[in-house]
Write a protein that holds these residues in place. Structure first.
Motif, short mmCIF file in Angstrom:
data_model
loop_
_atom_site.label_atom_id
_atom_site.label_comp_id
_atom_site.label_asym_id
_atom_site.label_seq_id
_atom_site.Cartn_x
_atom_site.Cartn_y
_atom_site.Cartn_z
N VAL A 95 -45.20 73.54 -45.03
CA VAL A 95 -45.24 73.27 -44.07
C VAL A 95 -44.09 74.10 -43.39
O VAL A 95 -43.25 74.24 -43.77
CB VAL A 95 -44.32 71.72 -44.31
N LYS A 96 -44.79 74.26 -42.52
CA LYS A 96 -44.23 75.21 -41.77
C LYS A 96 -43.08 75.12 -41.07
O LYS A 96 -42.81 74.22 -40.20
CB LYS A 96 -44.53 76.69 -40.87
N THR A 129 -38.32 85.63 -36.11
CA THR A 129 -38.46 84.46 -35.88
C THR A 129 -40.19 84.84 -36.95
O THR A 129 -40.93 83.27 -37.15
CB THR A 129 -39.86 84.63 -34.51
N SER A 130 -40.52 85.40 -37.83
CA SER A 130 -40.68 85.22 -38.80
C SER A 130 -41.00 84.76 -40.05
O SER A 130 -41.64 83.28 -40.09
CB SER A 130 -41.34 86.43 -40.00
N PHE A 131 -39.87 83.94 -39.50
CA PHE A 131 -39.39 82.56 -40.48
C PHE A 131 -39.47 80.85 -40.16
O PHE A 131 -40.33 80.54 -40.78
CB PHE A 131 -37.50 82.66 -40.20
N LEU A 132 -39.78 81.21 -38.66
CA LEU A 132 -40.26 80.09 -38.27
C LEU A 132 -41.94 79.97 -39.10
O LEU A 132 -42.79 79.03 -39.09
CB LEU A 132 -40.44 79.92 -36.90
N GLN A 133 -42.76 80.79 -39.15
CA GLN A 133 -43.82 80.67 -40.26
C GLN A 133 -44.23 80.46 -41.21
O GLN A 133 -45.24 80.57 -41.99
CB GLN A 133 -44.60 82.04 -39.61
N ARG A 134 -43.02 80.67 -42.37
CA ARG A 134 -42.55 80.23 -43.50
C ARG A 134 -42.75 78.64 -43.34
O ARG A 134 -42.02 78.18 -43.12
CB ARG A 134 -41.44 81.11 -43.83
#
Ligand code: ADP
Ligand code: MG
Ligand code: MG
Length: 250
Positions: free
Chosen positions: A93-94, A135-140
């Motif tokens: 779940v992103k 913002t790459s954290f948001l896609q993890r």
């Protein structure tokens, strides 16, 4: 805003909270300190409505509503939010989907429609930047492979996006280096507002150098045995907890 009276809580028949009183007004930041095992985490968990705790006596009211009559989701919708209320890791779940779903649930509770996508992206980008999170954290996937510091920052990001009325934060400083702690503290400070209260559990005074609390409470053996202003935290740092315990036993 929050009124806890004579709260007694057991876990598996073991008494943990033993007559705890606490009043928190809107606009205030309260720090709960105290030795290991005193019941600090239990307090915020019971307010949020986590499973496994039995309230045997006492009451909790939030904006006049009887919290103990409310389900966990109702409490979140009413604006009471415990950091990491969601599972530590949610594989697959992103982060961004969880944030959006939680925000829409909060909006629905206020009778508002779903957040428009551009508005949501702007909000999340802004708050991520504030927390110095790429913002790459948001896609993890939620917290998957996040370091301790990243999890804490993510926890505050969630608060900044959801803007709860009562934000409860349990040991947000644990395992953080000085720089990460400053970022987390700045995030918490930007949460401060006249219509919001913050309840922070912390072991260490150092966090309170960055987030100045209105009230400091010492929780010992299931009860708040001493309350004061920020100077009490400095005194605890210098003297430990024993004197408070002795004073309260006298
Ligand atoms: P603190 O956060 O102040 O360190 P906690 O609220 O985590 O304290 O725990 C208070 C006491 O309750 C401890 O003795 C702990 O072992 C016990 N406790 C908390 N949660 C549980 C649980 N789920 N099962 C059994 N004991 C628990
Ligand atoms: Mg503990
Ligand atoms: Mg704890």
């Amino acid at each position: 805003m929050l009124e806890v009276k004579d709260l007694h809580v057991s876990v598996e028949d073991k008494a943990i909270l033993k007559g705890l009183d606490l009043t928190v007004n809107a606009g205030e930041v309260h720090a709960i300190m105290g030795p290991n095992g005193a019941g600090k985490s239990t307090l915020s968990a019971v307010i949020a409505g986590k499973d496994g705790y039995e309230v045997t006596q006492g009451s909790i009211f939030f904006e006049g509503q009887d919290v103990l009559e409310m389900e966990i989701e109702e409490r979140a919708r009413a604006g009471m939010l415990l950091g990491f209320q969601y599972p530590i890791e949610i594989p697959g779940v992103k982060n961004i989907y969880l944030l959006k779903a939680a925000l829409n649930a909060a909006r629905a509770a206020r009778g508002e429609g779903e957040v428009p996508a551009p508005e949501f992206m702007k909000l999340v980008r802004e708050k991520s930047a504030e927390m110095k999170m790429d913002t790459s954290f948001l896609q993890r996937a939620v917290n998957e492979g996040f370091s301790g510091g990243e999890k804490k920052r993510n926890e505050i990001l969630q608060m900044l996006v959801l803007q709860p009325k009562l934000a409860m934060l349990d040991e947000i400083d644990s395992g953080l280096d000085i720089d990460a702690m400053k970022v987390v503290a700045q995030g918490v400070n930007s949460l401060r507002s006249a219509d919001r209260a913050i309840l922070m559990v912390t072991h260490y005074q150092r966090l309170l150098n960055h987030i100045e609390p209105d009230r400091v409470h010492v929780l010992v053996d299931g009860r708040i045995v001493k309350s004061g202003d920020k100077d009490l935290a400095l005194e605890l740092e210098a003297r430990g907890y024993d004197w408070v315990v002795e004073e309260s036993a006298a």
